[in-house]
Design an enzyme around this catalytic site. Structure first.
Site, PDB file in Angstrom:
ATOM      1  N   SER A 131       0.826  -1.200   0.000  1.00 33.62           N
ATOM      2  CA  SER A 131       0.000   0.000   0.000  1.00 33.62           C
ATOM      3  C   SER A 131       0.857   1.245   0.000  1.00 33.62           C
ATOM      4  O   SER A 131       2.010   1.238   0.424  1.00 33.62           O
ATOM      5  CB  SER A 131      -0.890   0.010   1.239  1.00 33.62           C
ATOM      6  OG  SER A 131      -0.083   0.179   2.390  1.00 33.62           O
ATOM      7  N   LYS A 132       0.271   2.294  -0.491  1.00 30.24           N
ATOM      8  CA  LYS A 132       0.969   3.569  -0.529  1.00 30.24           C
ATOM      9  C   LYS A 132       1.354   3.966   0.887  1.00 30.24           C
ATOM     10  O   LYS A 132       2.435   4.467   1.143  1.00 30.24           O
ATOM     11  CB  LYS A 132       0.035   4.615  -1.130  1.00 30.24           C
ATOM     12  CG  LYS A 132       0.538   6.014  -0.935  1.00 30.24           C
ATOM     13  CD  LYS A 132       0.392   6.848  -2.163  1.00 30.24           C
ATOM     14  CE  LYS A 132       1.309   8.038  -2.065  1.00 30.24           C
ATOM     15  NZ  LYS A 132       0.755   9.253  -2.558  1.00 30.24           N
TER      16      LYS A 132
END
Length: 487
Positions: free
Chosen positions: A255-256
């Site tokens: 995930s970012k």
RNA sequence: GGGGUUAUCGUCUAGCGGGAAGGACGCCGGUCUCUCAAGCCGGAGAAGGGGGUUCGAAUCCCCCUGACCCUACCA
């Protein structure tokens, strides 16, 4: 007549192109090509808070870089335009209103505060939070009073429960979900008049005649909700295939938030990864061709792709394996292409010192030892430096030797004989120097390397000499000789 | 809390009732070489646990456990 395959990638422009999105796009693309179908690109931009044009551009650029091309999309149009949800707001509303008039949906006047309060209470009691359907049978007076207060309603779709929603997933197999676990009647149009994701996708997938929906397994529960909507709209749902997610080595979803730029496709472009390598890596990460091939091109993938061979369990993103693919492609892609791609990494140097052919040869000898193209910057530096700095420790250990001095001075004498341009020929001259002096191995080659590049390690020595050319070789050997102690 | 998905070497995977459980990355060793790589050759390394079904189970069924995902007027 069998339906012509139509699949899509439908990212929301609330962030840059993510590794997972790219893989999903790739699988859809491969599936479309394999079945001579159509691959559609559409933007799910109904979250006006977080959507941004720069993200749209990043996604388009990233997919284009990977050579994943779509047949219909917001940028090129197509028979089922528009391909951005924000241009279809009225359309979703119309469909929602049909649902209301058929008694399958209703106006909900609950405020965010009320909803929160309800959830808090539910948490305290049992833990289960769900919409209790309080607006489903609202009285006429109450409704009138809400409207008088100018409360703006959302639209909720009635979730029929309990009942089992089942489908045969093209990747996971049989999946059954009880409608009671879906959280109650679901909002399909927000009070700001914009359709919510789960509703807009269904309408779009129907409008765009999607035959298959291949997406991440985080959508499994959404699929159950969407199936109910297909039914309410009296339509046949597409087939679904849910791909397992991508994890990091700690088994966390990529995930970012946790991984920042490491999930951003463009970062790989900037760092000198080959799109062919990324595509190959992503393709084989959760899918293995029946032929057992490891290395294959996008086009070959299009011939072999098979949804039923997509893995059911999550894959861990392994940068080491990506490096292996990348090194392979750097070494095997056409030299002219690699040279083109290397140029941005050579931008800080004065390329005019060499001909185009020589630049290509420099890339040719350096690419043998690269894993990412950005490494070519430090590796090629000595080709462009005006003068070579020989580290003190090399001066002390190497140049102080009597043999080093002899080798360099003999080499200087023979510089005129060097067949520059002929790698093996240049190497042969060095060897002849060694033969005459009775010096070989490191004693012979390392002083030359140090003089020419300031290091004992680097590309093939013959290539170095051959490409550096007479003037540079001569001056560098002279400079190195000047550092050798006079005996 | 509820629901769902999932489980083969460190990692990605092959397998789909009968094999010494195969391949790839990585790792280790060798070889080549002036060096670092690449290449080539070789090695170590795996079925989460427990029940069944069966002559026989990585493969089929059940339970447990772990991991992950979902549980919004985000997508």
């Amino acid at each position: 007549m069998p339906d012509q395959v139509r699949v899509r990638i439908a990212p929301s422009p609330t962030g840059n192109l993510h590794l997972g999105t790219a893989r999903t796009a790739l699988y859809n693309y491969l599936y479309a090509r394999r079945h001579h179908g159509t691959f559609v690109f559409r933007l799910e931009d109904t979250d006006e808070e977080r959507s941004d044009e720069t993200f749209t551009q990043d996604i388009i650029d990233g997919l284009t870089w990977l050579d994943i091309k779509w047949d219909e999309g917001p940028d090129i149009g197509g028979p089922f335009a528009p391909y951005r949800q924000t241009e279809k707001i009225d359309h979703y509303n119309n469909v929602a209103n049909q649902l209301i008039s058929r008694g399958l949906a209703y106006l909900c006047f609950c405020s965010p505060d009320e909803l929160n309060e309800m959830r808090e209470e539910q948490k305290e009691q049992g833990g289960l939070t769900r919409y209790d359907g309080r607006c489903r049978h609202i009285s006429a007076e109450k409704r009138a009073s809400h409207e008088e207060q100018e409360r703006i309603p959302s639209i909720r779709f009635i979730v029929d429960e309990p009942r089992v929603i089942s489908w045969h997933d093209a990747i996971k197999g049989e999946i059954n979900i009880d409608s009671s676990d879906l959280g109650g009647d679901m909002v399909i149009v927000k009070s700001n008049g914009v359709a919510i994701y789960n509703f807009a996708v269904v309408v779009d997938d129907l409008d765009m005649k999607m035959t298959h929906v291949i997406r991440g397994e985080d959508h499994i529960h959404n699929t159950a909700k969407q199936l109910l909507l297909y039914e309410a709209l009296g339509k046949t749902a597409p087939e679904f295939g849910h791909v397992a997610l991508i994890f990091d080595h700690e088994r966390r979803k990529l995930s970012k938030r946790h991984h920042g730029e490491a999930v951003h496709i463009d970062k790989y472009r900037r760092d000198g990864y080959m799109p062919e390598a990324l595509v190959n890596y992503l393709a084989q990460m959760s899918w293995s061709p029946a032929e057992g091939k490891e290395i294959f091109t996008l086009a070959e993938g299009c011939e072999m792709f098979d949804l039923s061979r997509v893995s059911k369990s999550p894959a861990i993103f392994d940068i080491q394996k990506l490096h292996w693919f990348n090194g392979h492609y750097i070494r095997h892609l056409p030299l002219t292409l690699i040279t083109e791609r290397a140029k941005p990494f050579l931008a800080s140097f004065d390329l005019s010192a060499y001909s185009h052919h020589e630049i290509e040869q420099i890339v040719a000898c350096l690419r043998e030892s690269l894993t990412v193209l950005s490494e070519i910057t430090p590796a090629s530096k000595f080709f462009f430096d005006k003068a070579i700095v020989i580290p003190q420790d090399l001066q002390d250990s190497l140049l102080s030797k009597q043999s080093s001095r002899s080798v360099l001075s003999k080499l200087l004498e023979k510089t005129k004989l060097m067949p520059f341009g002929d790698h093996a020929g240049c190497k042969a001259i060095v060897d002849s120097v060694g033969k005459e002096l009775g010096v070989k191995g490191k004693d012979l080659y390392w002083p030359v390397r140090a003089a020419l590049s300031g290091a004992t390690q680097g590309p093939d020595l013959g290539s170095m000499i051959s490409l550096l050319g007479e003037a540079r070789v001569k001056s560098r050997v002279e400079s190195a000789l000047a550092l050798c102690p006079q005996l």
